[in-house]
Scaffold this motif. Structure first.
Motif, mmCIF file in Angstrom:
data_model
loop_
_atom_site.group_PDB
_atom_site.id
_atom_site.type_symbol
_atom_site.label_atom_id
_atom_site.label_comp_id
_atom_site.label_asym_id
_atom_site.label_seq_id
_atom_site.Cartn_x
_atom_site.Cartn_y
_atom_site.Cartn_z
ATOM 1 N N LYS A 271 82.798 -6.333 -83.976
ATOM 2 C CA LYS A 271 82.963 -5.213 -83.054
ATOM 3 C C LYS A 271 83.398 -3.961 -83.815
ATOM 4 O O LYS A 271 82.946 -2.856 -83.533
ATOM 5 C CB LYS A 271 83.997 -5.575 -81.994
ATOM 6 C CG LYS A 271 84.036 -4.639 -80.823
ATOM 7 C CD LYS A 271 85.016 -5.136 -79.781
ATOM 8 C CE LYS A 271 85.055 -4.242 -78.567
ATOM 9 N NZ LYS A 271 86.059 -4.699 -77.593
ATOM 10 N N LEU B 137 82.641 -3.144 -86.733
ATOM 11 C CA LEU B 137 81.485 -2.584 -87.451
ATOM 12 C C LEU B 137 80.298 -2.361 -86.511
ATOM 13 O O LEU B 137 79.182 -2.121 -86.977
ATOM 14 C CB LEU B 137 81.082 -3.498 -88.598
ATOM 15 C CG LEU B 137 81.930 -3.363 -89.860
ATOM 16 C CD1 LEU B 137 81.347 -4.211 -90.974
ATOM 17 C CD2 LEU B 137 82.014 -1.910 -90.308
ATOM 18 N N GLY B 138 80.555 -2.422 -85.233
ATOM 19 C CA GLY B 138 79.485 -2.284 -84.252
ATOM 20 C C GLY B 138 79.152 -0.857 -83.893
ATOM 21 O O GLY B 138 78.618 -0.595 -82.820
ATOM 22 N N HIS B 139 79.460 0.055 -84.783
ATOM 23 C CA HIS B 139 79.115 1.462 -84.556
ATOM 24 C C HIS B 139 78.713 2.059 -85.895
ATOM 25 O O HIS B 139 79.413 1.895 -86.895
ATOM 26 C CB HIS B 139 80.326 2.205 -83.984
ATOM 27 C CG HIS B 139 79.976 3.564 -83.464
ATOM 28 N ND1 HIS B 139 79.673 4.619 -84.304
ATOM 29 C CD2 HIS B 139 79.862 4.036 -82.214
ATOM 30 C CE1 HIS B 139 79.402 5.676 -83.568
ATOM 31 N NE2 HIS B 139 79.498 5.349 -82.299
ATOM 32 N N PRO B 140 77.569 2.747 -85.918
ATOM 33 C CA PRO B 140 77.058 3.264 -87.200
ATOM 34 C C PRO B 140 78.054 4.145 -87.935
ATOM 35 O O PRO B 140 78.092 4.129 -89.173
ATOM 36 C CB PRO B 140 75.799 4.039 -86.800
ATOM 37 C CG PRO B 140 75.760 4.061 -85.318
ATOM 38 C CD PRO B 140 76.635 2.983 -84.807
ATOM 39 N N VAL C 201 80.323 1.870 -89.849
ATOM 40 C CA VAL C 201 79.633 1.300 -91.011
ATOM 41 C C VAL C 201 79.577 2.328 -92.128
ATOM 42 O O VAL C 201 79.870 2.024 -93.293
ATOM 43 C CB VAL C 201 78.209 0.837 -90.634
ATOM 44 C CG1 VAL C 201 77.457 0.365 -91.872
ATOM 45 C CG2 VAL C 201 78.265 -0.278 -89.601
#
Lengths: 89, 89
Positions: free
Chosen positions: A12, A14-17, A20
Motif C-alpha cells: 500500500k 508503494l501503491g502510488h507512483p 515509488v
DNA sequence: GGGCATTATCGTATTTTTACGATATACGAT
DNA sequence: ATCGTATATCGTAAAAATACGATAATGCCC
C-alpha cells in the motif's frame, strides 16, 4: 501483524507512483536529500510531505534531523524484507 | 505506462490484506477455486467479487468461465514481472 | 531577538476505496 | 420452462486517500 498484513501495508505504501518515485530517488542519491524531492515531483510541498510520512510509517524510509532540514534516506533492511515477502508469494 | 506506474499499480492491487490472502490462496491451490474464497474470507460475496476484480484488472489473476462458475487462477507471469520490478528497486 | 529557510501539520474539498445488501445474469439440472 | 447455484453488478454509505493553500514549528544566521 501477520505476513499478509505486513505485505499489504508495504504494498500500500508503494501503491502510488509518487511514492515509488520518491523511494527510487532516495535509493539513487545515497546522500539523503529532502527538499529536492519537492523540486523533482510536480506536487505541492505539503503533498510531498504527506507521501514521505506514509513511506516513513511503513518503515521504508527514515528521516534524520540535520540542522534546519530533515534528511531522508531509504531503509534498505526494510526494503530487503519487503523483497523477501514479495518473493515468498 | 512507466515502470514506476506499473509498479505502483501492482503494489496498490496487493495493498489490502484480503487481496494478498486471495492471491496466496490461488497460488497454493493450483486448481482455481472461486466460491471457496468467499468461505475463507470473512467478507460478503460481493466484496470478494470486488477484490477479485481489482486483482484481475491489475493482471495478477485470471478468470475463466467453467460452466456455471468462474475459475480463478494466479497469473504467474505477471507475478514474476511484479517480482522483477520490486527487485529492481 | 528578528528574519530566513525548511519541513510538518491543519483545515478542507474532492476523489477513491471498502463494504454491504439487493438485484441481475448465466448456466446446469430437473 | 423452472429452480437452484454461482458470480457479477448496482446502489449506497462510511471511511480513507489525495491534493492544495495556509499556518505552525524548528533551527540557522545576522
Amino acid at each position: 501483524m501477520t505476513n499478509d498484513q505486513t505485505l499489504a501495508t508495504l504494498c500500500k505504501a508503494l501503491g502510488h507512483p509518487a511514492r515509488v518515485a520518491i523511494l527510487r530517488h532516495l535509493l539513487q542519491v545515497n546522500s539523503c536529500i529532502c527538499g529536492d524531492i519537492v523540486n523533482i515531483l510536480p506536487l505541492a510541498q505539503s503533498t510531498v510531505s504527506q507521501h514521505l510520512k506514509q513511506l516513513k510509517e511503513a518503515g521504508l524510509i527514515r528521516g534524520e534531523i540535520e540542522g534546519p532540514r530533515i534528511c531522508y534516506c531509504a531503509d534498505k533492511d526494510r526494503l530487503a524484507a519487503f523483497k523477501n515477502l514479495i518473493l515468498s508469494l
